[in-house]
Write a protein that holds these residues in place. Sequence first.
Motif, PDB file in Angstrom:
ATOM      1  N   SER A 147     -46.038  37.820  12.560  1.00 39.54           N
ATOM      2  CA  SER A 147     -46.000  36.406  12.201  1.00 39.54           C
ATOM      3  C   SER A 147     -47.109  35.677  12.944  1.00 39.54           C
ATOM      4  O   SER A 147     -47.669  36.183  13.919  1.00 39.54           O
ATOM      5  N   TYR A 148     -47.404  34.484  12.458  1.00 36.38           N
ATOM      6  CA  TYR A 148     -48.437  33.659  13.086  1.00 36.38           C
ATOM      7  C   TYR A 148     -47.930  32.238  13.202  1.00 36.38           C
ATOM      8  O   TYR A 148     -47.418  31.670  12.233  1.00 36.38           O
ATOM      9  N   ASP A 149     -48.087  31.657  14.396  1.00 40.99           N
ATOM     10  CA  ASP A 149     -47.716  30.272  14.653  1.00 40.99           C
ATOM     11  C   ASP A 149     -48.926  29.601  15.302  1.00 40.99           C
ATOM     12  O   ASP A 149     -49.297  29.918  16.437  1.00 40.99           O
ATOM     13  N   HIS A 150     -49.543  28.674  14.581  1.00 40.83           N
ATOM     14  CA  HIS A 150     -50.767  28.062  15.088  1.00 40.83           C
ATOM     15  C   HIS A 150     -50.518  27.249  16.357  1.00 40.83           C
ATOM     16  O   HIS A 150     -51.415  27.110  17.200  1.00 40.83           O
ATOM     17  N   GLN A 192     -53.206  39.178  -1.574  1.00 36.51           N
ATOM     18  CA  GLN A 192     -52.219  38.222  -2.055  1.00 36.51           C
ATOM     19  C   GLN A 192     -51.592  37.409  -0.929  1.00 36.51           C
ATOM     20  O   GLN A 192     -51.356  36.205  -1.084  1.00 36.51           O
ATOM     21  N   GLY A 193     -51.325  38.048   0.207  1.00 35.87           N
ATOM     22  CA  GLY A 193     -50.684  37.331   1.302  1.00 35.87           C
ATOM     23  C   GLY A 193     -51.533  36.191   1.820  1.00 35.87           C
ATOM     24  O   GLY A 193     -51.009  35.125   2.178  1.00 35.87           O
ATOM     25  N   ASN A 194     -52.836  36.388   1.864  1.00 33.55           N
ATOM     26  CA  ASN A 194     -53.700  35.322   2.362  1.00 33.55           C
ATOM     27  C   ASN A 194     -53.844  34.185   1.361  1.00 33.55           C
ATOM     28  O   ASN A 194     -53.907  33.014   1.754  1.00 33.55           O
ATOM     29  N   PHE A 195     -53.900  34.498   0.066  1.00 31.61           N
ATOM     30  CA  PHE A 195     -53.936  33.417  -0.916  1.00 31.61           C
ATOM     31  C   PHE A 195     -52.603  32.665  -0.923  1.00 31.61           C
ATOM     32  O   PHE A 195     -52.579  31.439  -1.113  1.00 31.61           O
ATOM     33  N   ALA A 196     -51.499  33.360  -0.677  1.00 31.29           N
ATOM     34  CA  ALA A 196     -50.215  32.671  -0.541  1.00 31.29           C
ATOM     35  C   ALA A 196     -50.238  31.756   0.680  1.00 31.29           C
ATOM     36  O   ALA A 196     -49.725  30.627   0.641  1.00 31.29           O
ATOM     37  N   ALA A 197     -50.851  32.211   1.780  1.00 29.14           N
ATOM     38  CA  ALA A 197     -50.937  31.383   2.990  1.00 29.14           C
ATOM     39  C   ALA A 197     -51.828  30.157   2.785  1.00 29.14           C
ATOM     40  O   ALA A 197     -51.685  29.157   3.487  1.00 29.14           O
ATOM     41  N   MET A 198     -52.754  30.231   1.822  1.00 34.67           N
ATOM     42  CA  MET A 198     -53.566  29.059   1.456  1.00 34.67           C
ATOM     43  C   MET A 198     -52.766  28.038   0.639  1.00 34.67           C
ATOM     44  O   MET A 198     -53.292  26.991   0.281  1.00 34.67           O
ATOM     45  N   ASN A 199     -51.519  28.396   0.309  1.00 29.40           N
ATOM     46  CA  ASN A 199     -50.688  27.613  -0.605  1.00 29.40           C
ATOM     47  C   ASN A 199     -51.286  27.569  -2.008  1.00 29.40           C
ATOM     48  O   ASN A 199     -51.044  26.623  -2.781  1.00 29.40           O
ATOM     49  N   ALA A 200     -52.059  28.591  -2.350  1.00 32.91           N
ATOM     50  CA  ALA A 200     -52.569  28.718  -3.713  1.00 32.91           C
ATOM     51  C   ALA A 200     -51.454  29.211  -4.625  1.00 32.91           C
ATOM     52  O   ALA A 200     -50.522  29.891  -4.198  1.00 32.91           O
ATOM     53  N   ASP A 201     -51.560  28.850  -5.909  1.00 30.38           N
ATOM     54  CA  ASP A 201     -50.743  29.461  -6.946  1.00 30.38           C
ATOM     55  C   ASP A 201     -51.347  30.840  -7.187  1.00 30.38           C
ATOM     56  O   ASP A 201     -52.413  30.968  -7.793  1.00 30.38           O
ATOM     57  N   ASP A 246     -47.093  39.969   0.806  1.00 30.64           N
ATOM     58  CA  ASP A 246     -46.516  38.635   0.641  1.00 30.64           C
ATOM     59  C   ASP A 246     -46.034  38.092   1.982  1.00 30.64           C
ATOM     60  O   ASP A 246     -45.854  38.842   2.957  1.00 30.64           O
ATOM     61  N   ILE A 247     -45.822  36.772   1.987  1.00 27.18           N
ATOM     62  CA  ILE A 247     -45.412  36.053   3.197  1.00 27.18           C
ATOM     63  C   ILE A 247     -44.413  34.963   2.830  1.00 27.18           C
ATOM     64  O   ILE A 247     -44.212  34.654   1.651  1.00 27.18           O
ATOM     65  N   VAL A 248     -43.836  34.349   3.856  1.00 31.08           N
ATOM     66  CA  VAL A 248     -43.228  33.025   3.736  1.00 31.08           C
ATOM     67  C   VAL A 248     -43.981  32.113   4.699  1.00 31.08           C
ATOM     68  O   VAL A 248     -44.517  32.555   5.715  1.00 31.08           O
ATOM     69  N   GLY A 249     -44.046  30.812   4.355  1.00 25.83           N
ATOM     70  CA  GLY A 249     -44.761  29.855   5.182  1.00 25.83           C
ATOM     71  C   GLY A 249     -46.160  29.604   4.655  1.00 25.83           C
ATOM     72  O   GLY A 249     -46.439  29.771   3.463  1.00 25.83           O
ATOM     73  N   ASP A 250     -47.057  29.206   5.574  1.00 25.26           N
ATOM     74  CA  ASP A 250     -48.438  28.949   5.187  1.00 25.26           C
ATOM     75  C   ASP A 250     -49.349  29.365   6.336  1.00 25.26           C
ATOM     76  O   ASP A 250     -48.903  30.006   7.299  1.00 25.26           O
ATOM     77  N   ALA A 251     -50.619  29.007   6.257  1.00 24.78           N
ATOM     78  CA  ALA A 251     -51.592  29.476   7.244  1.00 24.78           C
ATOM     79  C   ALA A 251     -51.218  29.078   8.664  1.00 24.78           C
ATOM     80  O   ALA A 251     -51.518  29.801   9.617  1.00 24.78           O
ATOM     81  N   TYR A 252     -50.561  27.933   8.828  1.00 24.21           N
ATOM     82  CA  TYR A 252     -50.263  27.424  10.162  1.00 24.21           C
ATOM     83  C   TYR A 252     -48.995  28.029  10.756  1.00 24.21           C
ATOM     84  O   TYR A 252     -48.846  28.079  11.980  1.00 24.21           O
ATOM     85  N   ARG A 253     -48.108  28.477   9.891  1.00 23.00           N
ATOM     86  CA  ARG A 253     -46.884  29.126  10.386  1.00 23.00           C
ATOM     87  C   ARG A 253     -46.369  30.037   9.282  1.00 23.00           C
ATOM     88  O   ARG A 253     -45.793  29.559   8.305  1.00 23.00           O
ATOM     89  N   PHE A 291     -41.044  41.764   3.504  1.00 18.37           N
ATOM     90  CA  PHE A 291     -41.014  42.853   2.547  1.00 18.37           C
ATOM     91  C   PHE A 291     -41.631  42.344   1.246  1.00 18.37           C
ATOM     92  O   PHE A 291     -41.587  41.148   0.928  1.00 18.37           O
ATOM     93  N   HIS A 292     -42.174  43.258   0.466  1.00 19.81           N
ATOM     94  CA  HIS A 292     -42.968  42.852  -0.687  1.00 19.81           C
ATOM     95  C   HIS A 292     -42.146  42.174  -1.777  1.00 19.81           C
ATOM     96  O   HIS A 292     -42.711  41.496  -2.647  1.00 19.81           O
ATOM     97  N   ASP A 293     -40.839  42.302  -1.712  1.00 18.84           N
ATOM     98  CA  ASP A 293     -39.979  41.659  -2.717  1.00 18.84           C
ATOM     99  C   ASP A 293     -39.298  40.405  -2.172  1.00 18.84           C
ATOM    100  O   ASP A 293     -38.399  39.854  -2.807  1.00 18.84           O
ATOM    101  N   ALA A 294     -39.721  39.926  -0.995  1.00 22.55           N
ATOM    102  CA  ALA A 294     -38.947  38.876  -0.333  1.00 22.55           C
ATOM    103  C   ALA A 294     -39.786  37.672   0.087  1.00 22.55           C
ATOM    104  O   ALA A 294     -39.318  36.847   0.861  1.00 22.55           O
ATOM    105  N   GLY A 295     -41.000  37.549  -0.413  1.00 24.63           N
ATOM    106  CA  GLY A 295     -41.856  36.451  -0.015  1.00 24.63           C
ATOM    107  C   GLY A 295     -41.853  35.300  -0.998  1.00 24.63           C
ATOM    108  O   GLY A 295     -40.978  35.197  -1.865  1.00 24.63           O
ATOM    109  N   LYS A 296     -42.844  34.443  -0.887  1.00 30.43           N
ATOM    110  CA  LYS A 296     -42.906  33.214  -1.671  1.00 30.43           C
ATOM    111  C   LYS A 296     -43.556  33.402  -3.036  1.00 30.43           C
ATOM    112  O   LYS A 296     -43.483  32.508  -3.882  1.00 30.43           O
TER     113      LYS A 296
END
Length: 323
Positions: A126-129, A214-223, A244-251, A256-261
């Motif tokens: 995880s990352y927390d800015h 994909q995880g980084n584009f999700a962190a950009m809040n891109a569609d 995949d991730i939950v959250g955004d670039a700052y947090r 798991f690949h079936d459990a993100g945003k």
Amino acid sequence: MKPSLSLEPVVGPNWHYAAELGITDIVAIRDQTDEVPIWDLPVLERVKKTYEDFGFRVAVLEGWVPFDSFRLRKPDADLDLKRMIAVIENMGKLGIGVLCYSWMAVNNWTRTSTATPTRGGALTSSYDHAVSERDPRSRQGIVVSEDLLWETLEQFLKAIVPVAEKAGVKLAIHPDDPPLSPLFGVGRIMRSVEAFDTALKLVDSPANGITFCQGNFAAMNADVPAAIRHLGRDGRIHFAHFRDIVGDAYRMTETFHDAGKTDMLAAMRAYRDIGFSGVMRTDHAPVMWGEDNGKPGYKSLGHIYAIGYMRGLMEAVAADAGR
């Protein structure tokens, strides 16, 4: 689309798992503690043969060539460029089609925790800015500007794209991870869909393309599905990271690949719709029960699970297209 795993060039358990999973096209990565001089053709030939002897085809090279001197315009910049030119020429001679690279200077992918509990007690990164902001490096001011990185990226592409075109090699730039700037005083430029538009226009060539992580584009809040269609509309997505991730670039937290945003089925449909036929590798899977956390994100069980999930999505979109 070709499901894939990343494998270091030393035979180990993941090689056997990849073979048992029916993986044929692999992504060759190196242990970051070792420098393997693949700018010497015999060295790259030996690396390639190691994979081939196990039944794999090397489809992508990722993370092999040290390049910070060029990114930062340091005295050894010319040596970096000379080596990169040789690597691409060697890839062309050996039929290795895609080079994945990034423009992250000084700091590569960065996390503030690599033991964050997720589903069922699995460990993830995880990352927390806010944590990074407390690091003394964040108080040193800007030591590498975004302007410098844009300048050196343009110089790189103008020098390298003609070499890649001649060699038949496709360049695939990876997003910054996390996609925010600055990080510890170092600018980051590949952190938005618009930045990728700009990079593609710096040298407008089919050889100048993207690693769609994909995880980084999700962190950009891109569609994510929309970004796949936009950036891949003219065939410039050359390689994909299934993540995949939950959250955004700052947090953000890796999932798991079936459990993100991200709607992963919609993303897979987008790849189908743009005609993406390249390699898609699993990336940054949680560490599961019974595994040590020595290489966070890159142990075996989560990736095995992700390959099955990826294959199911691919079959679903193929069935959709056949109706």
